[in-house]
Scaffold this active site. Structure first.
Site, PDB file in Angstrom:
ATOM      1  CE1 TYR A   1       9.581  14.563  26.684  1.00  0.00           C
ATOM      2  CE2 TYR A   1      10.186  13.675  28.834  1.00  0.00           C
ATOM      3  CZ  TYR A   1       9.252  13.836  27.816  1.00  0.00           C
ATOM      4  OH  TYR A   1       8.006  13.284  27.948  1.00  0.00           O
TER       5      TYR A   1
ATOM      6  CE  LYS B   1       6.903  16.723  27.980  1.00  0.00           C
ATOM      7  NZ  LYS B   1       5.613  16.998  27.310  1.00  0.00           N
TER       8      LYS B   1
HETATM    9  P1  NAD Z   1       4.255   9.709  20.709  1.00  0.00           P
HETATM   10  O1  NAD Z   1       5.619   9.885  20.161  1.00  0.00           O
HETATM   11  O2  NAD Z   1       3.650   8.354  20.711  1.00  0.00           O
HETATM   12  O3  NAD Z   1       3.237  10.711  19.948  1.00  0.00           O
HETATM   13  C1  NAD Z   1       3.587  12.081  19.821  1.00  0.00           C
HETATM   14  C2  NAD Z   1       2.493  12.841  19.093  1.00  0.00           C
HETATM   15  O4  NAD Z   1       2.948  14.210  19.016  1.00  0.00           O
HETATM   16  C3  NAD Z   1       2.267  12.377  17.668  1.00  0.00           C
HETATM   17  O5  NAD Z   1       0.921  12.566  17.319  1.00  0.00           O
HETATM   18  C4  NAD Z   1       3.150  13.331  16.852  1.00  0.00           C
HETATM   19  O6  NAD Z   1       2.730  13.509  15.502  1.00  0.00           O
HETATM   20  C5  NAD Z   1       2.960  14.612  17.649  1.00  0.00           C
HETATM   21  N1  NAD Z   1       4.036  15.586  17.410  1.00  0.00           N
HETATM   22  C6  NAD Z   1       5.361  15.420  17.545  1.00  0.00           C
HETATM   23  N2  NAD Z   1       6.007  16.550  17.213  1.00  0.00           N
HETATM   24  C7  NAD Z   1       5.067  17.465  16.866  1.00  0.00           C
HETATM   25  C8  NAD Z   1       5.107  18.800  16.399  1.00  0.00           C
HETATM   26  N3  NAD Z   1       6.257  19.461  16.230  1.00  0.00           N
HETATM   27  N4  NAD Z   1       3.935  19.403  16.100  1.00  0.00           N
HETATM   28  C9  NAD Z   1       2.747  18.751  16.256  1.00  0.00           C
HETATM   29  N5  NAD Z   1       2.662  17.485  16.690  1.00  0.00           N
HETATM   30  C10 NAD Z   1       3.800  16.844  16.981  1.00  0.00           C
HETATM   31  O7  NAD Z   1       4.318  10.304  22.192  1.00  0.00           O
HETATM   32  P2  NAD Z   1       3.503   9.905  23.518  1.00  0.00           P
HETATM   33  O8  NAD Z   1       4.308   8.932  24.283  1.00  0.00           O
HETATM   34  O9  NAD Z   1       2.097   9.600  23.182  1.00  0.00           O
HETATM   35  O10 NAD Z   1       3.598  11.288  24.328  1.00  0.00           O
HETATM   36  C11 NAD Z   1       2.544  12.233  24.393  1.00  0.00           C
HETATM   37  C12 NAD Z   1       2.888  13.292  25.408  1.00  0.00           C
HETATM   38  O11 NAD Z   1       3.076  12.692  26.707  1.00  0.00           O
HETATM   39  C13 NAD Z   1       4.201  14.024  25.118  1.00  0.00           C
HETATM   40  O12 NAD Z   1       4.080  15.378  25.490  1.00  0.00           O
HETATM   41  C14 NAD Z   1       5.194  13.336  26.008  1.00  0.00           C
HETATM   42  O13 NAD Z   1       6.294  14.151  26.312  1.00  0.00           O
HETATM   43  C15 NAD Z   1       4.347  13.043  27.224  1.00  0.00           C
HETATM   44  N6  NAD Z   1       4.874  11.957  28.066  1.00  0.00           N
HETATM   45  C16 NAD Z   1       4.950  10.681  27.588  1.00  0.00           C
HETATM   46  C17 NAD Z   1       5.466   9.682  28.406  1.00  0.00           C
HETATM   47  C18 NAD Z   1       5.577   8.247  27.960  1.00  0.00           C
HETATM   48  O14 NAD Z   1       6.043   7.421  28.764  1.00  0.00           O
HETATM   49  N7  NAD Z   1       5.169   7.888  26.747  1.00  0.00           N
HETATM   50  C19 NAD Z   1       5.898  10.003  29.703  1.00  0.00           C
HETATM   51  C20 NAD Z   1       5.806  11.314  30.147  1.00  0.00           C
HETATM   52  C21 NAD Z   1       5.277  12.280  29.308  1.00  0.00           C
END
Ligand code: NAD
Length: 250
Positions: free
Chosen positions: A158, A162
């Site tokens: 991961y 990123k």
């Molecule tokens: P989440 O798991 O709640 O939602 C993920 C979304 O991505 C969902 O809509 C899912 O259907 C979609 N998805 C997953 N795999 C996919 C694929 N192969 N094709 C199309 N869609 C796909 O995640 P989140 O926490 O809302 O994270 C959103 C973004 O923010 C991500 O890129 C994540 O890496 C990043 N992020 C999140 C956090 C955190 O603390 N939650 C921290 C840093 C970065």
């Protein structure tokens, strides 16, 4: 239907829930078009997001497909552009984790996370850039993570994906700037979503202790910054990475 000059056509990947849903809602203004994809096992969350976007007076589209599949991405972008004549905003938000310690991580775990998070971002960026370069305008925002900067035990796949997103953002920004297309990234810290809900309590508590603002983030905390990066208020800003983590990384 071709939308009016003022209305904005946006595409958000992974928009069904979590940060992606909040971004869809932050972007949705009356008369706008907000399209998103997702890869959930069912349509429940996507259907709810569609309703919430429409309640804000915007037209909403959703489709289930893997963000790293170039044919499906191209078809979705083409349909959107044929229908509305343009694409103003792309937010590369779809992302997954498959955590494991380095020595236990399988090649499949490493490759799948790279495929969705980094290859998926590249595929969508390329498809959108072709349209935006022609229209000589557009804003692209990529979701990175604080772990790209500081690393995180158990997230070799991961954090590498990123860090790749950050480098891709800067390169795309340099290539597209002269065509009126801006490319920026946000690096969320610890945000309360399904992604972080699966972490063990001990790890969550340890992470919370590293946040100077003393609280974890909500999806809206990230979405508002993304909306700023998609708006004209950030018109002189490109190739930048904004950390949105309550000061977790400075
Ligand atoms: P989440 O798991 O709640 O939602 C993920 C979304 O991505 C969902 O809509 C899912 O259907 C979609 N998805 C997953 N795999 C996919 C694929 N192969 N094709 C199309 N869609 C796909 O995640 P989140 O926490 O809302 O994270 C959103 C973004 O923010 C991500 O890129 C994540 O890496 C990043 N992020 C999140 C956090 C955190 O603390 N939650 C921290 C840093 C970065």
């Amino acid at each position: 239907m071709v939308v009016s000059e003022q209305a904005r056509v946006s595409l958000v990947t992974g928009g069904s829930r979590g940060i992606g849903r909040a971004i869809c809602l932050a972007l949705a203004r009356p008369g706008d078009v907000v399209a998103f994809n997702h890869f959930d096992p069912d349509e429940e969350a996507a259907t709810e997001t569609l309703k919430l976007i429409e309640a804000k007076g915007a037209k909403a589209y959703a489709q289930k497909f893997d963000v790293s599949d170039p044919a499906q991405v191209a078809a979705f972008v083409e349909t959107l552009v044929n229908e509305h004549g343009r694409l103003d905003v792309l937010v590369n938000n779809a992302g997954i984790t498959m955590d494991n310690l380095l020595v236990r991580m399988s090649l499949e775990q490493f490759e799948r996370v790279l495929k969705v998070n980094l290859v998926g971002t590249f595929v969508c960026l390329q498809a959108a850039a072709k349209v935006m370069m022609k229209q000589r305008s557009g804003a692209i925002v990529n979701l990175a993570s604080v772990v790209a900067a500081i690393g995180n035990a158990g997230q070799a796949n991961y954090s590498a994906s990123k860090a790749g997103v950050v480098a891709l953002t800067k390169t795309a920004a340099k290539e597209l700037a002269s065509r009126g297309v801006r490319v920026n990234a946000v690096a969320p810290g610890f945000i309360e979503t399904d992604m972080t809900a699966k972490l063990p309590e001990k790890i969550v508590e340890a992470m919370k202790a590293t946040i100077p603002m003393g609280r974890t983030g909500q999806p809206e905390d990230v979405a508002d910054v993304v909306a700023f990066l998609c708006s004209d208020a950030s018109r002189y800003l490109t190739g930048q990475l904004l950390h949105v983590g309550g000061g977790m990384y400075m």
